[in-house]
Design a protein around this motif. Structure first.
Motif, PDB file in Angstrom:
ATOM      1  N   ALA A 115       0.993  -1.198   0.576  1.00 48.25           N
ATOM      2  CA  ALA A 115       0.026  -0.255   0.161  1.00 48.25           C
ATOM      3  C   ALA A 115       0.378   1.066   0.788  1.00 48.25           C
ATOM      4  CB  ALA A 115      -0.964  -0.649   1.059  1.00 48.25           C
ATOM      5  N   GLY A 116       1.592   0.979   0.627  1.00 47.38           N
ATOM      6  CA  GLY A 116       2.373   2.407   0.897  1.00 47.38           C
ATOM      7  C   GLY A 116       3.337   2.725  -0.415  1.00 47.38           C
ATOM      8  N   CYS A 117       3.965   1.271  -0.947  1.00 46.27           N
ATOM      9  CA  CYS A 117       4.755   1.779  -2.461  1.00 46.27           C
ATOM     10  C   CYS A 117       3.986   2.014  -3.528  1.00 46.27           C
ATOM     11  CB  CYS A 117       5.361   0.289  -2.789  1.00 46.27           C
ATOM     12  SG  CYS A 117       6.686   0.290  -2.314  1.00 46.27           S
ATOM     13  N   ASN A 118       2.229   1.939  -3.422  1.00 50.72           N
ATOM     14  CA  ASN A 118       1.289   2.197  -4.707  1.00 50.72           C
ATOM     15  C   ASN A 118       1.274   3.821  -3.844  1.00 50.72           C
ATOM     16  OD1 ASN A 118       1.754   0.171  -6.129  1.00 50.72           O
ATOM     17  ND2 ASN A 118       0.416  -1.353  -5.162  1.00 50.72           N
ATOM     18  N   ALA A 119       1.391   4.552  -2.731  1.00 48.54           N
ATOM     19  CA  ALA A 119       0.284   5.788  -2.638  1.00 48.54           C
ATOM     20  C   ALA A 119       1.647   6.043  -3.002  1.00 48.54           C
ATOM     21  CB  ALA A 119       0.553   5.342  -1.235  1.00 48.54           C
ATOM     22  N   ILE A 120       3.407   6.633  -2.603  1.00 44.42           N
ATOM     23  CA  ILE A 120       4.276   6.908  -3.450  1.00 44.42           C
ATOM     24  C   ILE A 120       5.253   7.061  -4.707  1.00 44.42           C
ATOM     25  CG2 ILE A 120       4.867   7.068  -1.398  1.00 44.42           C
ATOM     26  CD1 ILE A 120       7.014   5.565  -1.203  1.00 44.42           C
ATOM     27  N   GLY A 121       4.104   6.302  -5.479  1.00 49.04           N
ATOM     28  CA  GLY A 121       4.588   6.403  -7.598  1.00 49.04           C
ATOM     29  C   GLY A 121       5.315   5.010  -7.503  1.00 49.04           C
ATOM     30  N   MET A 122       4.992   4.248  -6.608  1.00 47.85           N
ATOM     31  CA  MET A 122       6.301   3.178  -7.088  1.00 47.85           C
ATOM     32  C   MET A 122       5.787   1.829  -7.147  1.00 47.85           C
ATOM     33  SD  MET A 122       9.600   3.633  -4.165  1.00 47.85           S
ATOM     34  CE  MET A 122       9.883   1.299  -5.212  1.00 47.85           C
ATOM     35  N   VAL A 133      11.060   1.824 -10.145  1.00 46.76           N
ATOM     36  CA  VAL A 133      12.061   3.371  -9.254  1.00 46.76           C
ATOM     37  C   VAL A 133      11.062   4.574 -10.554  1.00 46.76           C
ATOM     38  CG1 VAL A 133      13.408   2.184  -8.721  1.00 46.76           C
ATOM     39  CG2 VAL A 133      13.528   2.679 -11.405  1.00 46.76           C
ATOM     40  N   PRO A 134      10.432   5.331  -9.483  1.00 44.10           N
ATOM     41  CA  PRO A 134      10.025   6.266  -9.715  1.00 44.10           C
ATOM     42  C   PRO A 134       9.990   7.022 -11.236  1.00 44.10           C
ATOM     43  CG  PRO A 134      10.724   6.778  -7.596  1.00 44.10           C
ATOM     44  CD  PRO A 134      11.365   5.902  -8.121  1.00 44.10           C
ATOM     45  N   ARG A 135       9.541   7.652 -11.554  1.00 44.10           N
ATOM     46  CA  ARG A 135      10.585   7.995 -12.809  1.00 44.10           C
ATOM     47  C   ARG A 135      11.776   8.989 -12.650  1.00 44.10           C
ATOM     48  NH1 ARG A 135       6.448   8.077 -16.861  1.00 44.10           N
ATOM     49  NH2 ARG A 135       4.314   8.031 -14.811  1.00 44.10           N
ATOM     50  N   GLY A 136      12.458   8.789 -14.157  1.00 45.79           N
ATOM     51  CA  GLY A 136      13.348   9.168 -14.120  1.00 45.79           C
ATOM     52  C   GLY A 136      14.631   8.914 -13.786  1.00 45.79           C
ATOM     53  N   PHE A 137      14.914   7.348 -12.930  1.00 46.37           N
ATOM     54  CA  PHE A 137      15.713   6.913 -11.918  1.00 46.37           C
ATOM     55  C   PHE A 137      15.752   5.597 -12.957  1.00 46.37           C
ATOM     56  CE2 PHE A 137      14.091   9.281  -8.439  1.00 46.37           C
ATOM     57  CZ  PHE A 137      15.462   9.744  -7.551  1.00 46.37           C
ATOM     58  N   THR A 138      17.103   5.435 -12.887  1.00 50.65           N
ATOM     59  CA  THR A 138      17.676   3.587 -13.186  1.00 50.65           C
ATOM     60  C   THR A 138      17.862   3.292 -11.358  1.00 50.65           C
ATOM     61  OG1 THR A 138      19.924   4.099 -12.332  1.00 50.65           O
ATOM     62  CG2 THR A 138      19.069   4.492 -15.017  1.00 50.65           C
ATOM     63  N   SER A 139      17.623   2.068 -11.761  1.00 45.44           N
ATOM     64  CA  SER A 139      17.139   1.092 -10.281  1.00 45.44           C
ATOM     65  C   SER A 139      18.890   1.426  -9.738  1.00 45.44           C
ATOM     66  CB  SER A 139      17.424  -0.684 -10.355  1.00 45.44           C
ATOM     67  OG  SER A 139      16.642  -1.510 -11.281  1.00 45.44           O
ATOM     68  N   ARG A 140      19.811   1.056 -10.188  1.00 39.93           N
ATOM     69  CA  ARG A 140      21.002   1.855  -8.771  1.00 39.93           C
ATOM     70  C   ARG A 140      21.166   3.490  -8.879  1.00 39.93           C
ATOM     71  NH1 ARG A 140      25.250  -0.794  -7.484  1.00 39.93           N
ATOM     72  NH2 ARG A 140      24.064  -2.517  -8.482  1.00 39.93           N
ATOM     73  N   ASP A 141      20.519   4.513  -9.305  1.00 40.70           N
ATOM     74  CA  ASP A 141      20.451   5.760  -9.274  1.00 40.70           C
ATOM     75  C   ASP A 141      19.312   5.378  -7.777  1.00 40.70           C
ATOM     76  OD1 ASP A 141      22.796   6.302 -11.284  1.00 40.70           O
ATOM     77  OD2 ASP A 141      21.456   7.277 -12.531  1.00 40.70           O
ATOM     78  N   ALA A 196      17.447  -7.311 -16.584  1.00 38.79           N
ATOM     79  CA  ALA A 196      16.125  -7.632 -16.625  1.00 38.79           C
ATOM     80  C   ALA A 196      15.347  -6.808 -15.483  1.00 38.79           C
ATOM     81  CB  ALA A 196      15.200  -8.987 -16.808  1.00 38.79           C
ATOM     82  N   GLY A 197      15.903  -7.083 -14.332  1.00 43.75           N
ATOM     83  CA  GLY A 197      15.914  -5.803 -13.081  1.00 43.75           C
ATOM     84  C   GLY A 197      15.619  -4.579 -12.962  1.00 43.75           C
ATOM     85  N   GLU A 198      16.469  -3.997 -14.760  1.00 41.27           N
ATOM     86  CA  GLU A 198      16.409  -2.340 -14.277  1.00 41.27           C
ATOM     87  C   GLU A 198      15.063  -2.304 -14.683  1.00 41.27           C
ATOM     88  OE1 GLU A 198      17.029   0.695 -14.420  1.00 41.27           O
ATOM     89  OE2 GLU A 198      19.532   0.458 -15.106  1.00 41.27           O
ATOM     90  N   GLY A 199      14.524  -0.606 -13.578  1.00 45.06           N
ATOM     91  CA  GLY A 199      13.487  -0.216 -13.707  1.00 45.06           C
ATOM     92  C   GLY A 199      12.993  -0.569 -12.168  1.00 45.06           C
ATOM     93  N   TYR A 200      13.264  -1.949 -11.352  1.00 46.18           N
ATOM     94  CA  TYR A 200      12.835  -2.340 -10.231  1.00 46.18           C
ATOM     95  C   TYR A 200      13.937  -2.450  -8.974  1.00 46.18           C
ATOM     96  CZ  TYR A 200       9.124  -3.877 -13.565  1.00 46.18           C
ATOM     97  OH  TYR A 200       8.664  -3.681 -14.840  1.00 46.18           O
ATOM     98  N   VAL A 201      12.978  -1.810  -7.914  1.00 48.53           N
ATOM     99  CA  VAL A 201      13.846  -2.475  -6.808  1.00 48.53           C
ATOM    100  C   VAL A 201      13.350  -3.063  -6.179  1.00 48.53           C
ATOM    101  CG1 VAL A 201      15.343  -0.138  -6.848  1.00 48.53           C
ATOM    102  CG2 VAL A 201      12.717  -0.655  -5.354  1.00 48.53           C
ATOM    103  N   ARG A 202      14.254  -4.139  -5.189  1.00 44.22           N
ATOM    104  CA  ARG A 202      13.173  -5.105  -4.375  1.00 44.22           C
ATOM    105  C   ARG A 202      13.650  -4.564  -3.177  1.00 44.22           C
ATOM    106  NH1 ARG A 202      16.578 -10.914  -3.078  1.00 44.22           N
ATOM    107  NH2 ARG A 202      17.447  -9.523  -1.188  1.00 44.22           N
ATOM    108  N   ILE A 203      12.801  -5.283  -2.035  1.00 49.11           N
ATOM    109  CA  ILE A 203      11.934  -4.365  -0.551  1.00 49.11           C
ATOM    110  C   ILE A 203      12.024  -6.019   0.111  1.00 49.11           C
ATOM    111  CG2 ILE A 203      11.248  -3.091   0.615  1.00 49.11           C
ATOM    112  CD1 ILE A 203       9.923  -0.646  -1.769  1.00 49.11           C
ATOM    113  N   SER A 204      12.602  -5.819   0.840  1.00 47.16           N
ATOM    114  CA  SER A 204      12.592  -7.439   2.021  1.00 47.16           C
ATOM    115  C   SER A 204      11.708  -7.454   3.085  1.00 47.16           C
ATOM    116  CB  SER A 204      14.023  -6.951   2.729  1.00 47.16           C
ATOM    117  OG  SER A 204      13.933  -8.175   3.603  1.00 47.16           O
ATOM    118  N   LEU A 205      10.868  -8.270   3.493  1.00 43.62           N
ATOM    119  CA  LEU A 205       9.802  -8.219   4.389  1.00 43.62           C
ATOM    120  C   LEU A 205      10.443  -8.669   5.582  1.00 43.62           C
ATOM    121  CD1 LEU A 205       6.763 -10.108   2.732  1.00 43.62           C
ATOM    122  CD2 LEU A 205       7.201  -7.117   3.143  1.00 43.62           C
TER     123      LEU A 205
END
Ligand SMILES: Cc1ncc(COP(=O)(O)O)c(C=O)c1O
Length: 320
Positions: free
Chosen positions: A239-246, A261-269, A291-300
């Motif tokens: 819910a939090g990620c979707n609310a901040i545009g991720m 990742v938010p617009r304008g960033f690479t994953s690493r940046d 193929a993971g470009e454009g995403y980040v992994r967040i742990s639970l």
């Protein structure tokens, strides 16, 4: 390797959980964690010059396990629009002709994707048709949410002709430091792994084996209570990620949320920027392949309050 009683406890667990009957002495090999099983299984299957088919993004061990025996990786990009399942019909014929191994991992790390019965049926038929072995890494078998239950590839008729599946007590019973896993499935592959392994280590400390037997007999309610904690964290994070545009989907299993990742960033940046600005660490998707470009992994794997605090900081940073 391993006490007879541990083989039997694994067989009983497997039958209870997946309704698949394994022969304790032939179809099961206890491991010092599933990670070594990934490496030994690949070594048992691959020769120098063979091609190993690796879905991308991937758990990095699949690459090193394949290249360390001289095989060549061929990446199968996993796309969000395909539910992060590989498109087997896109593999060129000349690549297929040299391929010996297909790696699979569902529930998936890092994308949190899950596979259904139809996919597993297709993939088993594909492996039979093209003379491929399958290594199915099922480290996240028992971290599931709501009514979803990840299935074992061995539930598919004929799968034991081509597949070895790796399980782990690390995530299943919160026993990462104990180092217990198992290879199950194709008896020839399990035997080959056993032969290789018996030349390298000399077995598992007995008290750890007794602990594993105890864990494997825990009631399903133990798993459900533990998973309820992860589910709560998942819901807050999604819910939090979707609310901040991720943009992210709600995973049915696993320990991760895979967010755009938010617009304008690479994953690493983005990961670097976020860490510098907020002290919140997320893993760039590209750590798991191109193929993971454009995403980040967040742990639970942190408490809900910490996830909420992290989301608050992310929101403030992105707003500024
Ligand atoms: C996809 C995947 N496979 C295998 C492992 C290895 O687990 P273990 O060696 O603790 O059983 C991990 C651990 O992070 C993982 O994420």
């Amino acid at each position: 390797a391993g006490m007879r009683a541990l083989h039997e406890a694994i067989a009983a667990w497997f039958e209870r959980r997946f309704a698949v009957r394994l022969t304790p002495e032939h179809d099961i090999l206890p491991l010092l964690g599933s990670k070594e099983g990934l490496v030994y299984s690949a070594a048992a299957v691959l020769n120098a010059g063979d091609i190993a088919l690796i879905p991308d993004p991937y758990y990095p061990v699949y690459i090193t396990a394949s290249t360390s025996v001289g095989a060549e990786p061929y990446m199968l990009p996993l796309a969000e629009e395909n539910g992060y399942l590989p498109e087997l019909d896109k593999i060129p014929q000349d690549v297929l002709a040299k391929s010996r191994l297909l790696w699979l991992n569902y529930p998936n790390n890092p994308t949190a994707a899950c596979a259904n019965r139809r996919f597993f049926e297709e993939v088993v038929a594909f492996a039979q048709r093209h003379n491929l072995a399958i290594i199915h890494d099922m480290a996240y078998a028992e971290v599931y949410f709501d009514d979803f239950r990840p299935m074992s590839i061995l539930q598919i008729p004929g799968a034991s002709e081509v597949a070895v599946e790796l399980h782990s007590l690390s995530k299943t019973y919160n026993m990462a430091g104990f180092r217990v896993g198992m290879a199950v499935g194709n008896a020839e592959l399990v035997e080959a792994v056993s032969r290789l392994k018996s030349n390298i280590d000399s077995g598992m400390f007995r008290p750890v084996q007794y602990a594993a037997i105890e864990a494997l007999q825990l009631p399903e309610s133990w798993i459900e209570q533990r998973n309820a904690i992860y589910r709560q964290r998942r819901d807050v994070l999604v819910a939090g990620c979707n609310a901040i545009g991720m943009r992210t989907q709600t995973p049915g299993a696993g320990l991760y949320v895979w967010a755009a990742v938010p617009r304008g960033f690479t994953s690493r940046d983005f990961a670097n920027w976020l860490f510098d600005k907020t002290g919140v660490f997320v893993t760039p998707g590209t750590n798991f392949g191109d193929a993971g470009e454009g995403y980040v992994r967040i742990s639970l794997t942190v408490p809900e309050e910490r996830i909420e605090a992290a989301l608050q900081r992310m929101k403030t940073a992105l707003a500024g």
